[in-house]
Scaffold this motif. Structure first.
Motif, PDB file in Angstrom:
ATOM      1  N   PRO A 185      74.127  57.657  49.713  1.00  0.00           N
ATOM      2  CA  PRO A 185      75.250  58.362  49.068  1.00  0.00           C
ATOM      3  C   PRO A 185      74.793  59.346  47.996  1.00  0.00           C
ATOM      4  O   PRO A 185      75.368  60.431  47.869  1.00  0.00           O
ATOM      5  CB  PRO A 185      76.079  57.217  48.472  1.00  0.00           C
ATOM      6  CG  PRO A 185      75.785  56.040  49.336  1.00  0.00           C
ATOM      7  CD  PRO A 185      74.337  56.192  49.690  1.00  0.00           C
ATOM      8  N   VAL A 186      73.770  58.979  47.236  1.00  0.00           N
ATOM      9  CA  VAL A 186      73.236  59.894  46.224  1.00  0.00           C
ATOM     10  C   VAL A 186      72.605  61.105  46.898  1.00  0.00           C
ATOM     11  O   VAL A 186      72.835  62.258  46.509  1.00  0.00           O
ATOM     12  CB  VAL A 186      72.198  59.173  45.332  1.00  0.00           C
ATOM     13  CG1 VAL A 186      71.635  60.126  44.288  1.00  0.00           C
ATOM     14  CG2 VAL A 186      72.815  57.957  44.663  1.00  0.00           C
ATOM     15  N   ILE A 303      71.052  62.280  37.328  1.00  0.00           N
ATOM     16  CA  ILE A 303      71.227  60.870  37.678  1.00  0.00           C
ATOM     17  C   ILE A 303      70.530  59.944  36.694  1.00  0.00           C
ATOM     18  O   ILE A 303      71.099  58.965  36.214  1.00  0.00           O
ATOM     19  CB  ILE A 303      70.696  60.598  39.111  1.00  0.00           C
ATOM     20  CG1 ILE A 303      71.580  61.284  40.139  1.00  0.00           C
ATOM     21  CG2 ILE A 303      70.655  59.097  39.389  1.00  0.00           C
ATOM     22  CD1 ILE A 303      72.925  60.638  40.340  1.00  0.00           C
ATOM     23  N   ILE A 304      69.293  60.241  36.363  1.00  0.00           N
ATOM     24  CA  ILE A 304      68.473  59.313  35.574  1.00  0.00           C
ATOM     25  C   ILE A 304      68.771  59.417  34.075  1.00  0.00           C
ATOM     26  O   ILE A 304      68.984  58.404  33.401  1.00  0.00           O
ATOM     27  CB  ILE A 304      66.978  59.559  35.832  1.00  0.00           C
ATOM     28  CG1 ILE A 304      66.680  59.505  37.336  1.00  0.00           C
ATOM     29  CG2 ILE A 304      66.138  58.536  35.077  1.00  0.00           C
ATOM     30  CD1 ILE A 304      67.054  58.207  38.003  1.00  0.00           C
ATOM     31  N   LEU A 391      80.343  59.757  31.400  1.00  0.00           N
ATOM     32  CA  LEU A 391      79.485  60.476  32.338  1.00  0.00           C
ATOM     33  C   LEU A 391      78.888  59.519  33.364  1.00  0.00           C
ATOM     34  O   LEU A 391      78.850  59.813  34.567  1.00  0.00           O
ATOM     35  CB  LEU A 391      78.381  61.216  31.581  1.00  0.00           C
ATOM     36  CG  LEU A 391      77.376  62.003  32.432  1.00  0.00           C
ATOM     37  CD1 LEU A 391      78.089  63.026  33.307  1.00  0.00           C
ATOM     38  CD2 LEU A 391      76.354  62.696  31.532  1.00  0.00           C
ATOM     39  N   CYS A 392      78.434  58.363  32.925  1.00  0.00           N
ATOM     40  CA  CYS A 392      77.871  57.368  33.839  1.00  0.00           C
ATOM     41  C   CYS A 392      78.931  56.864  34.821  1.00  0.00           C
ATOM     42  O   CYS A 392      78.646  56.696  36.020  1.00  0.00           O
ATOM     43  CB  CYS A 392      77.280  56.203  33.054  1.00  0.00           C
ATOM     44  SG  CYS A 392      75.788  56.617  32.110  1.00  0.00           S
ATOM     45  N   LEU A 393      80.143  56.647  34.319  1.00  0.00           N
ATOM     46  CA  LEU A 393      81.224  56.215  35.201  1.00  0.00           C
ATOM     47  C   LEU A 393      81.581  57.298  36.213  1.00  0.00           C
ATOM     48  O   LEU A 393      81.916  57.008  37.369  1.00  0.00           O
ATOM     49  CB  LEU A 393      82.447  55.829  34.378  1.00  0.00           C
ATOM     50  CG  LEU A 393      82.307  54.571  33.514  1.00  0.00           C
ATOM     51  CD1 LEU A 393      83.560  54.372  32.658  1.00  0.00           C
ATOM     52  CD2 LEU A 393      82.050  53.345  34.373  1.00  0.00           C
ATOM     53  N   CYS A 417      73.641  53.363  41.748  1.00  0.00           N
ATOM     54  CA  CYS A 417      73.209  54.730  42.020  1.00  0.00           C
ATOM     55  C   CYS A 417      71.992  55.122  41.191  1.00  0.00           C
ATOM     56  O   CYS A 417      71.208  55.991  41.594  1.00  0.00           O
ATOM     57  CB  CYS A 417      74.356  55.708  41.782  1.00  0.00           C
ATOM     58  SG  CYS A 417      75.023  55.693  40.106  1.00  0.00           S
ATOM     59  N   PHE A 418      71.823  54.483  40.029  1.00  0.00           N
ATOM     60  CA  PHE A 418      70.631  54.737  39.212  1.00  0.00           C
ATOM     61  C   PHE A 418      69.372  54.387  40.000  1.00  0.00           C
ATOM     62  O   PHE A 418      68.381  55.135  39.987  1.00  0.00           O
ATOM     63  CB  PHE A 418      70.705  53.919  37.921  1.00  0.00           C
ATOM     64  CG  PHE A 418      69.480  54.020  37.054  1.00  0.00           C
ATOM     65  CD1 PHE A 418      69.233  55.149  36.302  1.00  0.00           C
ATOM     66  CD2 PHE A 418      68.556  52.977  37.000  1.00  0.00           C
ATOM     67  CE1 PHE A 418      68.100  55.247  35.497  1.00  0.00           C
ATOM     68  CE2 PHE A 418      67.429  53.063  36.214  1.00  0.00           C
ATOM     69  CZ  PHE A 418      67.208  54.206  35.454  1.00  0.00           C
ATOM     70  N   LEU A 419      69.397  53.246  40.713  1.00  0.00           N
ATOM     71  CA  LEU A 419      68.256  52.866  41.549  1.00  0.00           C
ATOM     72  C   LEU A 419      68.052  53.860  42.681  1.00  0.00           C
ATOM     73  O   LEU A 419      66.920  54.182  43.055  1.00  0.00           O
ATOM     74  CB  LEU A 419      68.463  51.463  42.117  1.00  0.00           C
ATOM     75  CG  LEU A 419      68.398  50.293  41.134  1.00  0.00           C
ATOM     76  CD1 LEU A 419      68.640  48.975  41.872  1.00  0.00           C
ATOM     77  CD2 LEU A 419      67.060  50.260  40.425  1.00  0.00           C
TER      78      LEU A 419
END
Length: 464
Positions: A185-186, A303-304, A391-393, A417-419
């Protein structure tokens, strides 16, 4: 400073979401429908040759062939090419052909070897073309499944109505392993930024061009005019090379979303996911390595970075709220050597020390803890924290929506999604590694076929 960084990332995310929405709204869709035969829409059905190269596909080839052979289209043939399989793929092909209802439509070819300068499935696809008779060639993969018995009927009709030279379809991509559900998805969300958007591919003025290897149709005469697979035999990603060749030659091509008609496995496990991303990046490195490096930086920033900043902003908020801005208690006398020390004086000293600690931790935000803004510091910390959290949400929600729409995933995977971003950063680093060192990386394993990408690097680790 942090407000500026988070605001800039948010602007990039707004731009990404706008582009993704534009691509979605401008992507033509062909939906499954049994109401396709109308008197005023009848057409002469050209002979379609469905060419299916297969290597070590014993788990998929039977359902693939049956879904094609049972199509509700009167004029087609199937050419199945066993590409030197080491499992029961060829045996299953022969078993299906032995059935009376399929014996005439199905042609089986077995390849014991392939020329050294032909990469991946290009040789098997070429042999399939040479043994076909159709006016329109339909190339698909052995792990594809025609979900509708009207798949050929609907797509051929659309191709003829739009007077296309090439038709390619974006299939539904089921994800069957954990890492694919976290990463894909990312990866797909950023496709509109990384020259893989469907709307851009359909724009004749855009340089974005590719066909989907799991489903693309091309007129035989056009396929021969561009040089067949002979012209792209040495390419790691032959479907992208074919698309570029067709677009540069100004043929009429169009991409449709056909996820209700066809499904296809892109990645099956951690290994195929890793090699699939690497296989996608190598051609991009050949064309313009600076763009791939930019993509890696964009992924890291969007993302990170937000998730890396969140723990820091959380800790800073907790510290600012717990450091004490309360009014000092009433004076209480204490005796030390016969002298009386008021607690208000002692409290003042302690408060000055606490304020100095707070000031050191908040200097990152350029806030001076003067008496006039001491009370504003926690509010600013709170604002930055909630800005970061929002932002993370947003990132989690965006990847969750992409996972639902593209892969029909449970949104829970988007929390990771971070992973997925870290995985992509590692894949980019692995692909760029030969540019920075003299060490060649191992060959790609794709669809059971070793693809030697070392040919794309010279001895200095630079892209040829």
């Amino acid at each position: 400073m942090l407000i500026a960084i988070i605001s800039l990332i948010l602007v990039f995310w707004a731009y990404l979401l706008i582009k993704a929405l534009y691509s979605h709204l401008n992507t033509p869709v062909i939906r499954n429908s049994s109401r396709i035969i109308q008197d005023n829409l009848r057409f002469n059905q050209p002979l379609v040759s469905v060419i299916i190269p297969a290597r070590n596909e014993e788990g998929n080839i039977e359902r693939c062939l049956l879904s094609v052979l049972m199509q509700n289209y009167s004029n087609f043939e199937v050419v199945a090419v066993d590409d030197n399989s080491e499992d029961r793929t060829l045996e299953i092909m022969k078993y299906i052909k032995s059935k009376q209802e399929f014996s005439e439509k199905l042609k089986i070819i077995s390849l014991p070897t392939k020329p050294e300068d032909w990469m991946g499935k290009t040789w098997a696809s070429q042999v399939g073309y040479m043994n076909s008779a159709g006016d329109i060639l339909l190339f698909t993969d052995a792990d594809s499944l025609f979900e509708s018995s009207y798949t050929i009927e609907l797509t051929i009709r659309q191709m003829l109505l739009d007077k296309l030279d090439t038709f390619t379809g974006v299939a539904y991509l089921p994800l069957i392993d954990f890492w694919s559900k976290v990463v894909m998805p990312v990866w797909n969300l950023f496709s509109v930024l990384f020259d893989r958007g469907i709307a851009e591919a359909n724009d004749p003025e855009s340089n974005v061009a590719y066909v989907m290897g799991s489903f693309f149709m091309i007129r035989r005469v056009v396929f021969e005019e561009i040089g067949t697979f002979q012209a792209v035999r040495s390419k790691i990603q032959e479907d992208r090379a074919l698309g570029s060749l067709l677009k540069r030659s100004h043929y009429r091509m169009k991409m449709f979303k056909i996820d209700s008609l066809v499904s296809a496995l892109w990645s099956r496990d951690l290994s195929t996911l890793w090699h699939g991303i690497h296989r996608t990046l190598i051609p991009a490195l050949v064309e313009r390595k600076s763009a791939v490096i930019s993509q890696q930086l964009i992924l890291f920033a969007m993302i990170i970075v937000p998730f890396l900043l969140l723990p820091y902003n959380t800790a800073t908020l907790v510290l600012s709220n717990s450091s004490g801005y309360n009014e000092p208690p009433s004076t209480v006398s204490a005796m030390d050597g016969g002298s009386q020390i008021h607690s208000s004086e002692l409290n003042s000293v302690l408060q000055q020390q606490q304020q100095q600690k707070i000031q050191n931790s908040v200097l990152t935000y350029d806030i001076s803890l003067t008496p006039s803004n001491r009370e504003q510091a926690p509010q600013l910390q709170s604002t930055i924290f909630w800005f970061n959290m929002s932002l993370c949400l947003l990132i989690i929600a965006a990847t969750g929506i992409k996972g639902i729409m593209k892969h029909r995933l449970v949104p829970l995977y988007s929390v990771l999604c971070f992973l997925g971003g870290l995985f992509l950063i590692a894949a980019y680093t692995y692909s760029i590694f030969p540019l920075l060192t003299r060490i060649n990386i191992k060959s790609i394993q794709w669809r059971g076929r070793p693809v030697n990408d070392a040919a794309h690097y010279n001895r200095k680790g630079e892209i040829k």
